[in-house]
Design a protein around this motif. Structure first.
Motif, mmCIF file in Angstrom:
data_model
loop_
_atom_site.group_PDB
_atom_site.id
_atom_site.type_symbol
_atom_site.label_atom_id
_atom_site.label_comp_id
_atom_site.label_asym_id
_atom_site.label_seq_id
_atom_site.Cartn_x
_atom_site.Cartn_y
_atom_site.Cartn_z
ATOM 1 N N THR A 1 0.814 -1.200 0.000
ATOM 2 C CA THR A 1 0.000 0.000 0.000
ATOM 3 C C THR A 1 0.856 1.263 0.000
ATOM 4 O O THR A 1 1.941 1.304 0.574
ATOM 5 C CB THR A 1 -0.927 0.049 1.233
ATOM 6 O OG1 THR A 1 -0.177 -0.230 2.402
ATOM 7 C CG2 THR A 1 -2.053 -0.941 1.077
ATOM 8 N N VAL A 2 0.327 2.277 -0.665
ATOM 9 C CA VAL A 2 0.893 3.614 -0.560
ATOM 10 C C VAL A 2 0.618 4.104 0.863
ATOM 11 O O VAL A 2 -0.522 4.003 1.340
ATOM 12 C CB VAL A 2 0.228 4.566 -1.578
ATOM 13 C CG1 VAL A 2 0.677 6.000 -1.344
ATOM 14 C CG2 VAL A 2 0.546 4.132 -2.994
ATOM 15 N N PRO A 3 1.617 4.633 1.580
ATOM 16 C CA PRO A 3 1.319 5.211 2.902
ATOM 17 C C PRO A 3 0.336 6.352 2.740
ATOM 18 O O PRO A 3 0.529 7.242 1.908
ATOM 19 C CB PRO A 3 2.689 5.690 3.402
ATOM 20 C CG PRO A 3 3.534 5.802 2.180
ATOM 21 C CD PRO A 3 3.028 4.780 1.216
ATOM 22 N N GLN A 4 -0.731 6.322 3.534
ATOM 23 C CA GLN A 4 -1.848 7.190 3.186
ATOM 24 C C GLN A 4 -2.678 7.646 4.376
ATOM 25 O O GLN A 4 -3.332 8.675 4.305
ATOM 26 C CB GLN A 4 -2.728 6.411 2.190
ATOM 27 C CG GLN A 4 -3.919 7.118 1.665
ATOM 28 C CD GLN A 4 -4.866 6.164 0.972
ATOM 29 O OE1 GLN A 4 -4.681 4.944 0.999
ATOM 30 N NE2 GLN A 4 -5.888 6.709 0.343
ATOM 31 N N TYR A 5 -2.707 6.891 5.461
ATOM 32 C CA TYR A 5 -3.593 7.288 6.547
ATOM 33 C C TYR A 5 -2.923 7.142 7.906
ATOM 34 O O TYR A 5 -1.830 6.580 8.024
ATOM 35 C CB TYR A 5 -4.930 6.537 6.495
ATOM 36 C CG TYR A 5 -4.885 5.036 6.495
ATOM 37 C CD1 TYR A 5 -4.907 4.314 7.687
ATOM 38 C CD2 TYR A 5 -4.894 4.322 5.303
ATOM 39 C CE1 TYR A 5 -4.917 2.927 7.688
ATOM 40 C CE2 TYR A 5 -4.908 2.939 5.288
ATOM 41 C CZ TYR A 5 -4.925 2.241 6.488
ATOM 42 O OH TYR A 5 -4.927 0.871 6.475
ATOM 43 N N ASP B 1 5.440 13.950 1.825
ATOM 44 C CA ASP B 1 6.855 13.628 1.627
ATOM 45 C C ASP B 1 7.116 12.135 1.808
ATOM 46 O O ASP B 1 7.884 11.530 1.049
ATOM 47 C CB ASP B 1 7.728 14.434 2.597
ATOM 48 C CG ASP B 1 7.740 15.915 2.271
ATOM 49 O OD1 ASP B 1 7.516 16.257 1.094
ATOM 50 O OD2 ASP B 1 7.961 16.721 3.193
ATOM 51 N N PHE B 2 6.450 11.534 2.800
ATOM 52 C CA PHE B 2 6.623 10.093 3.021
ATOM 53 C C PHE B 2 5.992 9.286 1.897
ATOM 54 O O PHE B 2 6.529 8.257 1.471
ATOM 55 C CB PHE B 2 6.028 9.683 4.373
ATOM 56 C CG PHE B 2 6.281 8.240 4.731
ATOM 57 C CD1 PHE B 2 7.556 7.699 4.676
ATOM 58 C CD2 PHE B 2 5.233 7.414 5.124
ATOM 59 C CE1 PHE B 2 7.788 6.362 5.011
ATOM 60 C CE2 PHE B 2 5.449 6.093 5.456
ATOM 61 C CZ PHE B 2 6.731 5.562 5.396
ATOM 62 N N ILE B 3 4.852 9.749 1.378
ATOM 63 C CA ILE B 3 4.221 9.059 0.252
ATOM 64 C C ILE B 3 5.176 9.010 -0.934
ATOM 65 O O ILE B 3 5.371 7.960 -1.561
ATOM 66 C CB ILE B 3 2.900 9.751 -0.136
ATOM 67 C CG1 ILE B 3 1.858 9.584 0.969
ATOM 68 C CG2 ILE B 3 2.357 9.182 -1.454
ATOM 69 C CD1 ILE B 3 0.602 10.423 0.759
ATOM 70 N N ARG B 4 5.793 10.146 -1.241
ATOM 71 C CA ARG B 4 6.715 10.193 -2.381
ATOM 72 C C ARG B 4 7.923 9.281 -2.157
ATOM 73 O O ARG B 4 8.276 8.484 -3.039
ATOM 74 C CB ARG B 4 7.175 11.638 -2.615
ATOM 75 C CG ARG B 4 6.156 12.527 -3.290
ATOM 76 C CD ARG B 4 6.780 13.841 -3.727
ATOM 77 N NE ARG B 4 7.097 14.662 -2.557
ATOM 78 C CZ ARG B 4 6.332 15.671 -2.118
ATOM 79 N NH1 ARG B 4 5.217 15.957 -2.749
ATOM 80 N NH2 ARG B 4 6.688 16.375 -1.071
ATOM 81 N N GLN B 5 8.557 9.402 -1.005
ATOM 82 C CA GLN B 5 9.768 8.635 -0.771
ATOM 83 C C GLN B 5 9.480 7.146 -0.676
ATOM 84 O O GLN B 5 10.207 6.319 -1.238
ATOM 85 C CB GLN B 5 10.458 9.102 0.518
ATOM 86 C CG GLN B 5 11.833 8.474 0.744
ATOM 87 C CD GLN B 5 12.792 8.796 -0.376
ATOM 88 O OE1 GLN B 5 13.045 9.965 -0.679
ATOM 89 N NE2 GLN B 5 13.341 7.765 -1.030
ATOM 90 N N ALA B 6 8.402 6.783 0.027
ATOM 91 C CA ALA B 6 8.065 5.368 0.161
ATOM 92 C C ALA B 6 7.732 4.754 -1.193
ATOM 93 O O ALA B 6 8.110 3.615 -1.479
ATOM 94 C CB ALA B 6 6.895 5.198 1.124
ATOM 95 N N LEU C 1 -6.721 9.334 -4.799
ATOM 96 C CA LEU C 1 -6.220 9.683 -6.130
ATOM 97 C C LEU C 1 -5.085 10.692 -6.045
ATOM 98 O O LEU C 1 -4.173 10.676 -6.880
ATOM 99 C CB LEU C 1 -7.360 10.201 -7.004
ATOM 100 C CG LEU C 1 -8.491 9.203 -7.260
ATOM 101 C CD1 LEU C 1 -9.507 9.775 -8.242
ATOM 102 C CD2 LEU C 1 -7.960 7.861 -7.758
ATOM 103 N N THR C 2 -5.095 11.534 -5.014
ATOM 104 C CA THR C 2 -3.964 12.432 -4.809
ATOM 105 C C THR C 2 -2.737 11.641 -4.365
ATOM 106 O O THR C 2 -1.612 11.906 -4.814
ATOM 107 C CB THR C 2 -4.309 13.507 -3.769
ATOM 108 O OG1 THR C 2 -5.509 14.177 -4.149
ATOM 109 C CG2 THR C 2 -3.185 14.520 -3.636
ATOM 110 N N ALA C 3 -2.944 10.655 -3.491
ATOM 111 C CA ALA C 3 -1.830 9.807 -3.063
ATOM 112 C C ALA C 3 -1.227 9.063 -4.249
ATOM 113 O O ALA C 3 0.002 8.972 -4.394
ATOM 114 C CB ALA C 3 -2.301 8.809 -2.001
ATOM 115 N N LEU C 4 -2.071 8.551 -5.138
ATOM 116 C CA LEU C 4 -1.561 7.829 -6.304
ATOM 117 C C LEU C 4 -0.906 8.776 -7.304
ATOM 118 O O LEU C 4 0.002 8.371 -8.036
ATOM 119 C CB LEU C 4 -2.688 7.035 -6.969
ATOM 120 C CG LEU C 4 -3.183 5.816 -6.187
ATOM 121 C CD1 LEU C 4 -4.304 5.122 -6.945
ATOM 122 C CD2 LEU C 4 -2.058 4.832 -5.894
#
Length: 305
Positions: free
Chosen positions: A6-10, A17-22, A68-71
């Motif tokens: 999973t994308v880190p999200q919640y 920043d963590f979403i991008r790097q992860a 959708l923003t996370a993706l």
């Protein structure tokens, strides 16, 4: 079998920043796909119990980054990994707008999007978005009709029970043709019949094997009746394990277990016919470091066979 994360999200992980790097790091580890879910809130007095554990909604759901923003962040941080929603509650927005958002993300990612759609389980979220709880199946059918028209027709037109689209040009089309793959969730025979009739796959969770295979057979038979190729359907399994240092009893796996036990379960799921599986640790990880450390241990275990 393809393996996703999973994308880190919640909760504590809802940080751009963590979403991008992860996302960058997970692709580099060798994951095939990244997935985002869709929740709005945690009611003080929920209308429905959470479908897991003791029925208590995870407190982390009160902080939930838009899927959708996370993706989109994941898309611009990666090159090849596929990007999926599991699941997007598609009934909370008008389908012409949802089709545009998904088209934009498919173009941005150059055709890496899988559109996973569910109907949700919490009536309070439907109340908050002004959408009726009753008639969800029919609303989903017409939502798919409108989106497929927007994606595939030169002149888009729709007249249905819920929405009317006058003859129009909607020239922004997805990168993937005729549309991004559609994966549907659900655990009733009508839901699996719909999957076979008009979707590209099934999003499911770990189920007793006889029940899982019986539902899957409903989808396969439905595809055949609709003159579609049953072998083209995909089964995608989501697991949300609690990772332990010591082995858990066999009857608790994959809900609880060591990295080795969870990895072995995923290998068994592949042998049972699943095409893809992905892991979400956001309600069970204590830190971002653990979230990423387990990801590395798990993919290493799976690559080792």
């Amino acid at each position: 079998m393809q393996i996703g994360y999973t994308v880190p999200q919640y909760g504590a992980f809802a940080d751009p920043d963590f979403i991008r790097q992860a996302s960058t790091d997970l692709e580099a580890m060798g994951y095939n796909s990244l997935w985002a879910g869709d929740r709005i809130m945690v009611p003080l007095a929920p209308s429905d119990p959470y479908p897991g554990g003791d029925g208590t909604i995870p407190p982390a759901f009160s902080t939930f980054f838009d899927p959708l923003t996370a993706l989109t962040l994941a898309a611009v941080s990666t090159r090849e990994v596929r990007l999926g929603t599991s699941t997007l509650n598609a009934l909370w927005q008008p389908p012409v707008l949802l089709a545009r958002m998904l088209t934009s993300l498919d173009l941005l990612s150059r055709g890496r999007l899988d559109v996973g759609i569910g109907l949700g389980w919490l009536r309070d979220e439907y109340t908050a978005t002004g959408v009726p709880w009753q008639g969800r199946g029919a609303r989903l059918e017409e939502t798919l009709d409108v989106m497929e028209a927007a994606w595939g027709s030169e002149v888009v037109e729709h007249k249905g029970t819920l929405w009317t689209v006058p003859p129009s040009h909607i020239d922004l089309k997805p990168f993937q043709r005729p549309r991004p793959p559609i994966l549907l969730a659900g655990y009733t025979p009508p839901a699996l019949e719909r999957i076979g009739r008009r979707a590209d796959g099934w999003l499911c969770v770990p189920l007793p094997m006889p029940y899982l295979t019986s539902l899957w057979e409903v989808a396969l038979q439905s595809a055949a009746r609709a003159d579609r190729d049953p072998s083209a359907l995909r089964m995608v399994v989501r697991i949300n394990p609690m990772i332990t240092d010591s082995p858990a009893p066999d009857d608790q796996v994959p809900y609880v277990g060591t990295v080795r036990q969870i990895g072995d379960y995923l290998l068994a799921v592949a042998e049972a016919g699943a095409h893809e599986a992905f892991v979400d640790l956001q309600t069970t990880s204590s830190s971002r470091d653990q979230f990423m450390d387990v990801a590395h241990q798990l993919i290493t275990r799976l690559h080792a066979g």
